[in-house]
Write a protein that holds these residues in place. Structure first.
Motif, short mmCIF file in Angstrom:
data_model
loop_
_atom_site.label_atom_id
_atom_site.label_comp_id
_atom_site.label_asym_id
_atom_site.label_seq_id
_atom_site.Cartn_x
_atom_site.Cartn_y
_atom_site.Cartn_z
N ASP A 1 0.94 43.41 60.84
CA ASP A 1 2.42 42.91 60.63
C ASP A 1 2.57 41.48 60.88
O ASP A 1 2.80 40.65 60.18
CB ASP A 1 3.39 43.37 61.60
CG ASP A 1 4.70 43.37 60.81
OD1 ASP A 1 5.12 43.46 59.88
OD2 ASP A 1 5.44 42.58 61.83
N GLN A 2 1.89 40.97 62.20
CA GLN A 2 1.97 39.94 62.65
C GLN A 2 1.21 38.77 61.78
O GLN A 2 1.62 37.78 61.27
CB GLN A 2 1.63 39.58 64.01
CG GLN A 2 1.73 38.50 64.68
CD GLN A 2 3.32 38.26 65.22
OE1 GLN A 2 4.15 39.13 65.14
NE2 GLN A 2 3.49 36.87 65.51
N CYS B 1 0.26 39.15 58.59
CA CYS B 1 0.84 39.20 57.17
C CYS B 1 2.14 38.07 57.43
O CYS B 1 2.52 37.12 56.33
CB CYS B 1 1.22 40.45 56.59
SG CYS B 1 -0.13 41.44 56.14
N ARG B 2 3.03 38.37 58.39
CA ARG B 2 4.13 37.48 58.43
C ARG B 2 3.52 35.90 58.65
O ARG B 2 4.44 35.16 57.85
CB ARG B 2 4.77 37.78 59.93
CG ARG B 2 6.01 37.10 60.14
CD ARG B 2 6.58 37.08 61.70
NE ARG B 2 6.40 38.76 61.87
CZ ARG B 2 7.70 39.44 61.63
NH1 ARG B 2 8.68 38.85 61.24
NH2 ARG B 2 7.51 40.97 61.94
N GLN B 3 2.58 35.74 59.32
CA GLN B 3 2.18 34.42 59.40
C GLN B 3 1.45 33.73 58.12
O GLN B 3 1.79 32.68 57.76
CB GLN B 3 0.86 34.32 60.59
CG GLN B 3 0.49 32.87 60.97
CD GLN B 3 1.80 32.13 61.31
OE1 GLN B 3 2.44 32.44 62.58
NE2 GLN B 3 2.14 30.97 60.78
N ALA C 1 2.63 34.71 55.14
CA ALA C 1 3.76 34.48 54.48
C ALA C 1 4.40 32.94 54.91
O ALA C 1 4.78 32.43 53.96
CB ALA C 1 4.79 35.58 54.41
N GLU C 2 4.39 32.72 56.02
CA GLU C 2 5.07 31.67 56.39
C GLU C 2 4.16 30.34 56.00
O GLU C 2 4.88 29.54 55.52
CB GLU C 2 5.08 31.86 57.98
CG GLU C 2 6.16 30.78 58.53
CD GLU C 2 6.20 30.77 60.09
OE1 GLU C 2 6.23 31.60 60.75
OE2 GLU C 2 5.74 29.47 60.84
N THR D 1 2.94 47.08 54.61
CA THR D 1 3.20 45.85 55.15
C THR D 1 3.11 44.40 54.28
O THR D 1 3.71 43.57 54.35
CB THR D 1 1.93 45.60 56.20
OG1 THR D 1 2.06 46.60 57.05
CG2 THR D 1 1.91 44.29 57.23
N ARG E 1 6.53 44.18 52.45
CA ARG E 1 7.38 43.62 53.61
C ARG E 1 7.38 42.28 53.66
O ARG E 1 8.46 41.51 53.61
CB ARG E 1 7.11 44.38 54.84
CG ARG E 1 8.23 44.16 55.88
CD ARG E 1 8.29 45.23 57.10
NE ARG E 1 7.19 45.03 57.94
CZ ARG E 1 6.10 46.02 57.82
NH1 ARG E 1 6.50 47.29 57.14
NH2 ARG E 1 5.33 46.10 58.62
N HIS E 2 6.28 41.53 53.65
CA HIS E 2 6.10 40.32 53.71
C HIS E 2 5.83 39.43 52.26
O HIS E 2 5.45 38.09 52.39
CB HIS E 2 5.03 39.87 54.66
CG HIS E 2 5.06 40.36 56.01
ND1 HIS E 2 6.28 39.93 56.99
CD2 HIS E 2 4.67 41.31 56.93
CE1 HIS E 2 6.27 40.67 57.98
NE2 HIS E 2 5.46 41.33 57.96
#
Ligand code: C2E
Ligand code: MG
Ligand code: MG
Ligand code: MG
Length: 285
Positions: free
Chosen positions: A96-97, A99-101, A103-104, A135, A138-139
């Motif tokens: 999750d972390q 993929c979040r990164q 995306a950012e 996941t 989500r991102h």
């Protein structure tokens, strides 16, 4: 135990084993609450295309900031987390972390491929494919932007099931790399059946590249194997210009290692890429 000699040394031995057991239990207890206490973070190691000199992606690597012990290396707690099952929620958090990164970074104009290590225990979960796919959704990460690193051993110990899951990942467009290639029990027959796109040359073969003849031959063999099976090859643990030059000449497409950069905190990654590409432009023109 029988061979420890005098009575005193026997007692000493028992005491130290006992101490070790207790330390281990304590570490395990700490590990079980580390996630909820926000003690984990990820660092990102750049992966470089040796032909173009461009950073094409990053491997996400977990770090544990322990309140008393300081930084605990993953080799000291991942095996423990695999044994007691904590690797499942920890692995989900990593995914999750990461993929979040990714995306950012994409939002900020640096779309990169993100590589995430997947433990054998995670790969055995029935829900793993759904977890990964949800996941990504989500991102809003395109599946082709994610690479999952699995080891030969984690696939081999659960062959049919693992291959089935890797096939599902492949169908979705997710890339699969075989991590630490050459260190597990590899079999060419199985490799042929494994739906993977990348082989990672383990750093133990890269460390003494050009110094140790056997390691050099093993690296060569993996590069050639990649060519014949149409898999891209990535070398890990590249620390010197000589290693980089050799690998590039030999036809290894990708590399990561301290020579380019240590794994970086998220906040330092983009400025590293900008600087690295700036240097490249300078040395080319
Ligand atoms: P790995 O996936 O094979 O990762 C490569 C290791 O080599 C990393 O160690 C990286 O920091 C280190 N490395 C990179 N470049 C160099 C270099 O030039 N020289 C040397 N000597 N080392 C280099 P790290 O971060 O300590 O991770 C160790 C292992 O822990 C990883 O090996 C992986 O198996 C596991 N691991 C790390 N993060 C995760 C995670 O999020 N999930 C799972 N399941 N395992 C993880
Ligand atoms: Mg890895
Ligand atoms: Mg590796
Ligand atoms: Mg390794």
């Amino acid at each position: 135990l029988a061979k420890t000699g005098t009575r005193n040394s026997f007692q000493f031995y028992v005491a130290s084993v006992d101490q070790e057991m207790r330390a281990r239990k304590k570490l395990e207890k700490d590990l079980n609450i580390a996630l909820q206490k926000n003690q984990f973070y990820l660092v990102y190691q750049p992966q470089v295309n040796l032909e173009t000199g461009r950073v094409i992606g990053a491997e996400a690597l977990i770090r544990w900031q322990h309140p008393e012990r300081g930084l605990v290396p993953p080799d000291d707690f991942i095996p423990l987390a695999e044994l007691n099952g904590r690797i499942v929620p920890i692995g989900e958090w990593v995914l999750d972390q990461a993929c979040r990164q990714a995306a950012e970074w994409a939002d900020q104009g640096t779309p990169l491929r993100i590589a995430v290590n997947l433990s054998a225990v995670q790969l055995r979960q029935d829900t793993i494919v759904d977890t990964v796919l949800s996941t990504l959704v989500r991102h809003q990460i395109p599946p082709g932007r994610l690479e999952l690193e699995v080891t030969e051993t984690s696939v081999m110990t659960n062959l049919e099931d693992a291959i089935g899951k890797l096939q599902q990942f492949k169908r979705e467009g997710i890339q699969i790399a075989v991590d630490d290639f050459g260190t597990g029990y590899s079999s060419l027959t199985y490799l042929k059946r494994m739906p993977v796109q990348h082989l990672k040359i383990d750093k133990q073969f890269v460390r003494d590249l050009l110094v140790n003849e056997e390691d050099t031959r093993i690296a060569n063999t993996i590069i050639d194997l990649g060519k014949s099976l149409n898999l891209s090859v990535i070398a890990e643990g590249v620390e010197t210009a000589e290693q980089e030059y050799y690998l590039q000449q030999r036809g290894c497409q990708l590399a990561q290692g301290y020579y380019f950069s240590k794994p970086l905190p998220a906040g330092e990654f983009q400025s590293f890429v900008a600087k690295f590409h700036g240097k490249m432009a300078e040395s080319n023109g």
